[in-house]
Motif scaffolding. Structure first.
Motif, PDB file in Angstrom:
ATOM      1  N   ARG A 175      26.310  -7.642  34.633  1.00  0.00           N
ATOM      2  CA  ARG A 175      25.984  -7.008  35.921  1.00  0.00           C
ATOM      3  C   ARG A 175      27.202  -6.952  36.835  1.00  0.00           C
ATOM      4  O   ARG A 175      27.424  -5.956  37.528  1.00  0.00           O
ATOM      5  CB  ARG A 175      24.865  -7.778  36.633  1.00  0.00           C
ATOM      6  CG  ARG A 175      23.474  -7.464  36.144  1.00  0.00           C
ATOM      7  CD  ARG A 175      22.415  -8.131  36.984  1.00  0.00           C
ATOM      8  NE  ARG A 175      22.512  -9.581  37.008  1.00  0.00           N
ATOM      9  CZ  ARG A 175      21.479 -10.400  37.217  1.00  0.00           C
ATOM     10  NH1 ARG A 175      20.277  -9.902  37.426  1.00  0.00           N
ATOM     11  NH2 ARG A 175      21.642 -11.702  37.231  1.00  0.00           N
ATOM     12  N   GLN A 208      22.833   2.327  32.827  1.00  0.00           N
ATOM     13  CA  GLN A 208      21.434   2.379  32.400  1.00  0.00           C
ATOM     14  C   GLN A 208      21.386   2.992  31.006  1.00  0.00           C
ATOM     15  O   GLN A 208      22.070   3.978  30.732  1.00  0.00           O
ATOM     16  CB  GLN A 208      20.652   3.246  33.397  1.00  0.00           C
ATOM     17  CG  GLN A 208      19.186   3.443  33.099  1.00  0.00           C
ATOM     18  CD  GLN A 208      18.511   4.192  34.248  1.00  0.00           C
ATOM     19  OE1 GLN A 208      18.642   3.825  35.409  1.00  0.00           O
ATOM     20  NE2 GLN A 208      17.790   5.261  33.930  1.00  0.00           N
ATOM     21  N   THR A 210      18.311  -4.760  34.650  1.00  0.00           N
ATOM     22  CA  THR A 210      18.677  -3.578  35.430  1.00  0.00           C
ATOM     23  C   THR A 210      19.213  -2.444  34.572  1.00  0.00           C
ATOM     24  O   THR A 210      19.258  -1.294  35.009  1.00  0.00           O
ATOM     25  CB  THR A 210      19.719  -3.960  36.500  1.00  0.00           C
ATOM     26  OG1 THR A 210      19.956  -2.855  37.350  1.00  0.00           O
ATOM     27  CG2 THR A 210      21.039  -4.371  35.868  1.00  0.00           C
ATOM     28  N   SER A 216      14.567   0.330  34.868  1.00  0.00           N
ATOM     29  CA  SER A 216      14.864   1.292  35.935  1.00  0.00           C
ATOM     30  C   SER A 216      13.605   1.915  36.518  1.00  0.00           C
ATOM     31  O   SER A 216      13.593   2.307  37.678  1.00  0.00           O
ATOM     32  CB  SER A 216      15.773   2.390  35.385  1.00  0.00           C
ATOM     33  OG  SER A 216      15.143   3.038  34.285  1.00  0.00           O
ATOM     34  N   TRP A 267      12.059  -4.640  43.652  1.00  0.00           N
ATOM     35  CA  TRP A 267      13.310  -4.250  42.994  1.00  0.00           C
ATOM     36  C   TRP A 267      14.361  -5.357  43.069  1.00  0.00           C
ATOM     37  O   TRP A 267      14.968  -5.724  42.057  1.00  0.00           O
ATOM     38  CB  TRP A 267      13.888  -2.972  43.614  1.00  0.00           C
ATOM     39  CG  TRP A 267      15.138  -2.551  42.902  1.00  0.00           C
ATOM     40  CD1 TRP A 267      15.223  -1.726  41.815  1.00  0.00           C
ATOM     41  CD2 TRP A 267      16.486  -2.979  43.169  1.00  0.00           C
ATOM     42  NE1 TRP A 267      16.535  -1.603  41.398  1.00  0.00           N
ATOM     43  CE2 TRP A 267      17.338  -2.367  42.217  1.00  0.00           C
ATOM     44  CE3 TRP A 267      17.066  -3.820  44.116  1.00  0.00           C
ATOM     45  CZ2 TRP A 267      18.715  -2.569  42.185  1.00  0.00           C
ATOM     46  CZ3 TRP A 267      18.450  -4.037  44.090  1.00  0.00           C
ATOM     47  CH2 TRP A 267      19.256  -3.404  43.136  1.00  0.00           C
ATOM     48  N   HIS A 304      15.799  -7.115  39.715  1.00  0.00           N
ATOM     49  CA  HIS A 304      17.125  -6.707  39.267  1.00  0.00           C
ATOM     50  C   HIS A 304      18.241  -7.671  39.644  1.00  0.00           C
ATOM     51  O   HIS A 304      19.327  -7.624  39.060  1.00  0.00           O
ATOM     52  CB  HIS A 304      17.439  -5.305  39.794  1.00  0.00           C
ATOM     53  CG  HIS A 304      16.623  -4.239  39.141  1.00  0.00           C
ATOM     54  ND1 HIS A 304      17.071  -3.512  38.073  1.00  0.00           N
ATOM     55  CD2 HIS A 304      15.355  -3.809  39.371  1.00  0.00           C
ATOM     56  CE1 HIS A 304      16.136  -2.673  37.680  1.00  0.00           C
ATOM     57  NE2 HIS A 304      15.080  -2.830  38.450  1.00  0.00           N
ATOM     58  N   ARG A 305      17.993  -8.542  40.599  1.00  0.00           N
ATOM     59  CA  ARG A 305      19.019  -9.511  40.976  1.00  0.00           C
ATOM     60  C   ARG A 305      18.599 -10.951  40.704  1.00  0.00           C
ATOM     61  O   ARG A 305      19.415 -11.859  40.799  1.00  0.00           O
ATOM     62  CB  ARG A 305      19.374  -9.352  42.459  1.00  0.00           C
ATOM     63  CG  ARG A 305      20.097  -8.046  42.759  1.00  0.00           C
ATOM     64  CD  ARG A 305      20.402  -7.899  44.230  1.00  0.00           C
ATOM     65  NE  ARG A 305      21.154  -6.667  44.489  1.00  0.00           N
ATOM     66  CZ  ARG A 305      21.181  -6.046  45.654  1.00  0.00           C
ATOM     67  NH1 ARG A 305      20.498  -6.528  46.680  1.00  0.00           N
ATOM     68  NH2 ARG A 305      21.889  -4.939  45.816  1.00  0.00           N
TER      69      ARG A 305
END
Length: 730
Positions: A316, A542, A568, A599, A628, A632-633
């Motif tokens: 990432r 992606q 992600t 996604s 999100w 994703h984090r």
């Protein structure tokens, strides 16, 4: 610095936050591998044992000492022709036709920052977060110089590897094999994880015991492939998700690869990874250099989930680039499963109108918009807009969609050509075809020769012409066959290097597009997940995870993918039922929860779903935006093993500070009078309480991790649930 060298013991120590990697220069100049594991301060040469072993020969310099044998000692970069009969990293064919390469230590350099590999994707890092070790080796007899590169990114427990080979002789040398990394373990009972599959069922997790002999995976398909991913895990036999030692090796390359494991006669384990040596033969001319693609290694002494988090962090933060590195990607609708090739501009506009009303943010126009392309037998290579089919220019179509408040994306397959195309009729020599042989067809298409600069330049110009003609903010970059019939008229005397140069050509093309269009989102695809690898992630943040959009199969595909690759990066969509790949019918809510592992988007005609389902779409989009940042984090946890026979599958996302968590679960089997099922949380803070945001019930973090929660009883097949927790401040 993270790299130390003791000039008395001749030991290199590479330290990350939780690991140490040690190399020693042996008494005759060979590089010996001492240790890779939990961080230590000791020098581990005391582990080495020397004894006279039958049929294990000795270097000439050893004289009467028969206890020093490269056939038994752990090495850092083993080569053929030195008396080591195990799997090796390098084979050199010399000018006299012999196969021999004896590399000895000549020096080293330690510096701040991370090395760079010309023409190849790799991990990047600032000087304040990374260090580089270069070890210089030489074969004096054939004047070959080899540099081993080590990049240490300490805070993420990552060590990277690459190799440079330089021919300093006056004759051409031939590299028949050039792998990137080798790790030798002196002892231990290990298993290995491979990630096998097929088209529409990629990256299925397989854990196998390492036994005597050679095991491994690889690809000869010209891509990293659906069949085997270029990623391995080596784990002690009792390692679990949260216990035990394990090691990861991930190849940052999108073409042919080879990863092998050998348990030798002395119960030592060797792991190698790098370029596939079948159909590889690289003529290295005088003063020329050759670079191997990078291998990214990590170690965890607390199980597989920490290894996963290490890879997620480094990919990432230090592999993915561009605008969409750390911001939400648009929720899209792709027309493919709604229309296939049967569409015109008005049909696309109608799909977009309904989608934007429900909150979808981008429309992607898939295959069929260019050339003479109403099926898969013609048109590839002719990257000009078919305005007759669309009923308007691409500029007009995109403008109409933009005016609705939607972004627009477009499908390409730039590496392919149909025989029924203007490009092939004009340049048949640009396709891979072996002279005097009929080519192998796959999906009625051939592969363009990207080892040739003029082919790459032509395709680059054609893509830019399309991208410059309208406000295109996304492209889906597809690749729908394996490579065969490898022959390049520009490489007549060096056909064994064509596939390597093909990948350099592809990476060059992608880099030029990324630099020219910095706000463009590229989603890589290869019949789904046939090129889901770290190499493509450097250009494409992606990747379409699989052409299989069935929610139940996707759970297994996405679980296997998650061992190395960040959530992600997963391209995931809600599609129609019965599913077009499996015929299975799953609830709309379940399809959405599974598609949020990535996604998120839709691949169906939203005009044809019910009013209730349309309301669900609106709510799903709201929820995806709500979660999100967490998805994703946050850290990702596998709570079950979907590849074992399980009643349900469960996974979880947790913020790094433990303040919030989202658990997702899907019932895989339903039976009469079923027993209760329980799931334990991970990653919470045991001393804090959490509130279930749906039920408002309160639990301690310790209780949720030690005892868990009972799952709701299923009344229908494939039901899904989510539990959203927030920490209560003390």
């Amino acid at each position: 610095m993270a790299i130390e060298f003791n000039d008395e013991s001749m030991i290199f120590s590479l330290h990350t936050r939780h690991s140490t990697y040690q190399i020693q220069v042996g008494q005759f100049g060979h590089l010996l591998h001492l240790y890779y594991g939990s961080r230590i301060k000791d020098e581990m040469d005391y582990l080495m044992t020397y004894m006279d072993r039958g049929f294990s020969g000795n270097p000439y310099e050893a004289g009467l000492d028969k206890t020093y044998s490269l056939d038994a000692l752990p090495q850092e970069y083993p080569t053929d022709g030195t008396g080591d009969y195990r799997i090796t990293c390098m084979t050199i064919k010399n000018t006299n036709g012999t196969y021999s390469c004896d590399l000895r230590y000549k020096g080293h350099n330690i510096s701040k920052g991370k090395y760079h590999i010309p023409g190849l994707p790799s991990i990047y890092a600032n000087e304040d977060e990374s260090d580089t070790l270069e070890v210089f080796l030489e074969d004096a007899a054939n004047q070959l110089q080899v540099t081993l590169y080590y990049g240490v990114i300490g805070n993420t427990d990552i060590i990277t590897r690459s190799v440079r080979v330089v021919n300093c002789s006056k004759e051409t040398l031939i590299i028949e094999k050039a792998l990137t990394a080798n790790i030798d373990f002196l002892y231990g009972d290990y298993d290995w994880y491979g990630f096998h599959g097929r088209h529409t069922m990629e990256r299925q997790t397989q854990r196998s015991k390492i036994i005597h002999g050679i095991q491994g995976v690889g690809s000869k398909r010209g891509t990293s492939s659906h069949q085997y991913n270029p990623f391995l895990i080596i784990a002690e036999s009792k390692t679990t998700e949260d216990h035990g030692n394990c090691y990861g090796l991930c190849f940052v390359y999108s073409g042919d690869f080879k990863a092998e494991i050998e348990l030798d006669q002395y119960n030592q384990t060797r792991i190698t990874m790098g370029l596939q040596d079948e159909m590889f033969s690289y003529q290295l001319k005088t003063e020329a250099s050759f670079y191997t693609p990078e291998v990214v290694m990590t170690f965890s002494d607390v199980g597989l989930e920490k290894l996963t988090h290490n890879y997620h962090d480094i990919f990432r933060n230090n592999l993915i680039r561009g605008k969409y590195k750390s911001i939400p990607k648009p929720i899209l609708i792709n027309n493919w499963e709604a229309t296939y090739f049967d569409y015109d501009g008005e049909k696309i506009i109608n799909i977009a109108k309904q989608a934007v009303e429900l909150g979808v943010e981008m429309l992607v126009l898939d295959d069929g918009w260019f050339g003479n392309r109403d099926g898969d037998m013609s048109g590839l290579g002719d990257w000009t807009v078919n305005e007759k089919k669309l009923g308007c220019s691409l500029y007009t179509l995109v403008n109409r969609i933009n005016e609705m408040g939607m972004k627009f994306g477009l499908w390409f397959e730039p590496e392919m050509v149909n025989e029924d195309s203007e490009l092939y009729r004009e340049h048949p020599e640009w396709a891979f075809i072996i002279p005097n042989r009929d080519p192998v067809r796959s999906r009625f298409q051939l592969v363009l020769d990207y080892s040739r600069v003029e082919v790459v330049d032509y395709i680059y110009e054609k893509i830019c012409n399309v991208l410059d003609s309208a406000n295109i903010e996304y492209i889906k970059w597809d690749f729908n066959r394996s490579i065969s019939d490898v022959y390049s008229i520009s490489g007549t005397s060096n056909q064994g290097a064509v596939l390597y140069h093909y990948m350099l050509g592809l990476y060059n093309l992608l880099e030029r597009i990324v630099q020219r269009y910095p706000n463009l989102l590229i989603e890589s695809c290869s019949g789904g997940g046939g090129r889901f690898d770290a190499g493509m992630l450097h250009y494409s943040p992606q990747i379409w995870t699989s052409d299989n959009t069935d929610a139940i199969d996707r759970i297994r595909i996405q679980e296997g993918t998650s061992f190395a690759y960040p959530i992600t990066t997963f391209g995931s969509h809600v599609s129609d039922v019965p599913n077009h790949q499996t015929g299975r019918t799953t609830p709309f809510e379940t399809r959405a929860i599974v598609a949020m592992v990535g996604s998120f988007g839709y691949e169906l005609d939203l005009n044809k779903i019910t009013t209730i389902e349309k309301d669900q779409v609106k709510q799903q989009i709201v929820e995806f935006h709500k979660y999100w940042d967490l998805i994703h984090r946050g850290d990702y946890y596998r709570l079950t093993n979907a590849h074992d026979k399980q009643i349900f599958a469960a996974w979880q996302y947790v913020r790094r500070d433990g303040s919030e968590a989202l658990l997702c679960s899907v019932t895989l089997e339903i039976h009469g009078n079923m027993p209760a099922q329980y799931v334990k949380f991970k990653g919470l803070l045991p001393e804090y309480d959490y509130i279930d945001m749906n039920t408002q019930k309160r639990y301690s973090g310790k209780a949720l991790m030690c005892a868990g929660l009972p799952m709701p009883f299923s009344t229908n097949e494939y039901q899904a649930w989510q539990v959203h927790l927030k920490m209560i401040a003390i």
